[in-house]
Design a protein around this motif. Structure first.
Motif, PDB file in Angstrom:
ATOM      1  N   PRO A  51       0.775  -1.309  -0.070  1.00 44.81           N
ATOM      2  CA  PRO A  51       0.035   0.055   0.117  1.00 44.81           C
ATOM      3  C   PRO A  51       0.771   1.414   0.022  1.00 44.81           C
ATOM      4  CG  PRO A  51      -0.911  -1.582   1.677  1.00 44.81           C
ATOM      5  CD  PRO A  51       0.477  -2.243   0.939  1.00 44.81           C
ATOM      6  N   ASP A  52       2.036   1.307   0.706  1.00 45.23           N
ATOM      7  CA  ASP A  52       2.859   2.549   0.638  1.00 45.23           C
ATOM      8  C   ASP A  52       3.429   2.949  -0.481  1.00 45.23           C
ATOM      9  OD1 ASP A  52       4.436   0.027   0.979  1.00 45.23           O
ATOM     10  OD2 ASP A  52       6.107   1.133   1.568  1.00 45.23           O
ATOM     11  N   GLN A  53       3.427   1.928  -1.682  1.00 50.48           N
ATOM     12  CA  GLN A  53       4.026   2.155  -2.852  1.00 50.48           C
ATOM     13  C   GLN A  53       2.722   1.700  -3.922  1.00 50.48           C
ATOM     14  OE1 GLN A  53       6.993  -0.786  -3.598  1.00 50.48           O
ATOM     15  NE2 GLN A  53       8.079  -0.266  -1.864  1.00 50.48           N
ATOM     16  N   MET A  54       1.558   1.710  -3.422  1.00 47.20           N
ATOM     17  CA  MET A  54       0.353   1.374  -4.262  1.00 47.20           C
ATOM     18  C   MET A  54       0.649   0.426  -5.442  1.00 47.20           C
ATOM     19  SD  MET A  54      -1.811   5.062  -4.475  1.00 47.20           S
ATOM     20  CE  MET A  54      -0.374   6.114  -4.548  1.00 47.20           C
ATOM     21  N   ARG A  55       1.189  -0.638  -5.006  1.00 45.99           N
ATOM     22  CA  ARG A  55       1.765  -1.669  -5.808  1.00 45.99           C
ATOM     23  C   ARG A  55       1.149  -3.191  -5.427  1.00 45.99           C
ATOM     24  NH1 ARG A  55       5.803  -1.621  -9.685  1.00 45.99           N
ATOM     25  NH2 ARG A  55       7.093  -3.672  -9.771  1.00 45.99           N
ATOM     26  N   LEU A  56       0.827  -3.854  -6.457  1.00 45.84           N
ATOM     27  CA  LEU A  56       0.328  -5.251  -6.142  1.00 45.84           C
ATOM     28  C   LEU A  56       1.319  -6.097  -6.903  1.00 45.84           C
ATOM     29  CD1 LEU A  56      -3.304  -5.519  -6.895  1.00 45.84           C
ATOM     30  CD2 LEU A  56      -2.166  -5.908  -4.505  1.00 45.84           C
ATOM     31  N   GLU A  57       1.885  -7.344  -6.397  1.00 45.93           N
ATOM     32  CA  GLU A  57       2.918  -7.982  -6.951  1.00 45.93           C
ATOM     33  C   GLU A  57       2.433  -9.422  -7.022  1.00 45.93           C
ATOM     34  OE1 GLU A  57       6.966  -5.296  -6.175  1.00 45.93           O
ATOM     35  OE2 GLU A  57       6.393  -7.194  -4.764  1.00 45.93           O
ATOM     36  N   GLN A  74       0.739  -1.266 -10.729  1.00 47.49           N
ATOM     37  CA  GLN A  74       0.890   0.216 -10.133  1.00 47.49           C
ATOM     38  C   GLN A  74       0.075   1.214 -10.520  1.00 47.49           C
ATOM     39  OE1 GLN A  74       4.320   0.391  -8.490  1.00 47.49           O
ATOM     40  NE2 GLN A  74       2.947   2.164  -7.823  1.00 47.49           N
ATOM     41  N   VAL A  75      -0.306   1.763  -9.085  1.00 50.50           N
ATOM     42  CA  VAL A  75      -1.341   2.864  -9.344  1.00 50.50           C
ATOM     43  C   VAL A  75      -0.450   4.207  -9.048  1.00 50.50           C
ATOM     44  CG1 VAL A  75      -3.388   3.820  -8.735  1.00 50.50           C
ATOM     45  CG2 VAL A  75      -3.168   1.288  -8.609  1.00 50.50           C
TER      46      VAL A  75
END
Length: 137
Positions: free
Chosen positions: A64-70, A84-85
């Protein structure tokens, strides 16, 4: 190895878009229709693919801190991806999805992947709009 990437602008704050994309219980609302994710003990998940009727052990991590799912396969390491958002101002966001196929046998091909990515981003945008309408009304 094959890599694919698509982006789409969405009329919502990046945090709103990320929250919708990262909701494990609602992944089926925007992922390609042939993929179904069942959460285990996160980051462990199981992905069922209708096309092959197979379950694959995978990992899904939200940052969440990077607004990223991996995400990616666990045992065989044949597939990985990320979403990536990014905020682009005026209450809008850009969402980018990137897929990497390390095993050519798992790569459905450029056309199929492109269509799946475009469809998934369109479905995610629909979910973001529905949520915004529901919360606003």
């Amino acid at each position: 190895m094959s890599e694919y990437e698509r982006s789409r602008t969405m009329p919502a704050q990046p945090e709103h878009v990320f929250d919708q994309a990262a909701n494990v219980d609602r992944l089926d609302t925007w992922l390609p229709g042939a993929l179904h994710v069942r959460a285990g003990d996160l980051p462990a998940v199981t992905v069922h693919e209708d096309r092959t009727d197979e379950d694959t052990a995978a990992l899904l991590r939200a940052r969440p801190d990077q607004m990223r799912l991996e995400w990616g396969t666990r045992e065989q390491g044949s597939y990985a991806g990320w979403l990536q958002v990014a905020g682009i101002g005026s209450g809008a966001s850009e969402v980018t999805v990137h897929l990497s196929f390390f095993d050519d046998g798992h790569d459905p091909g450029e056309r199929a992947v492109g269509e799946a990515l475009d469809s998934s981003l369109r479905r995610l945008e629909e979910q973001v709009r529905l949520r915004a309408e529901h919360e606003g009304g």
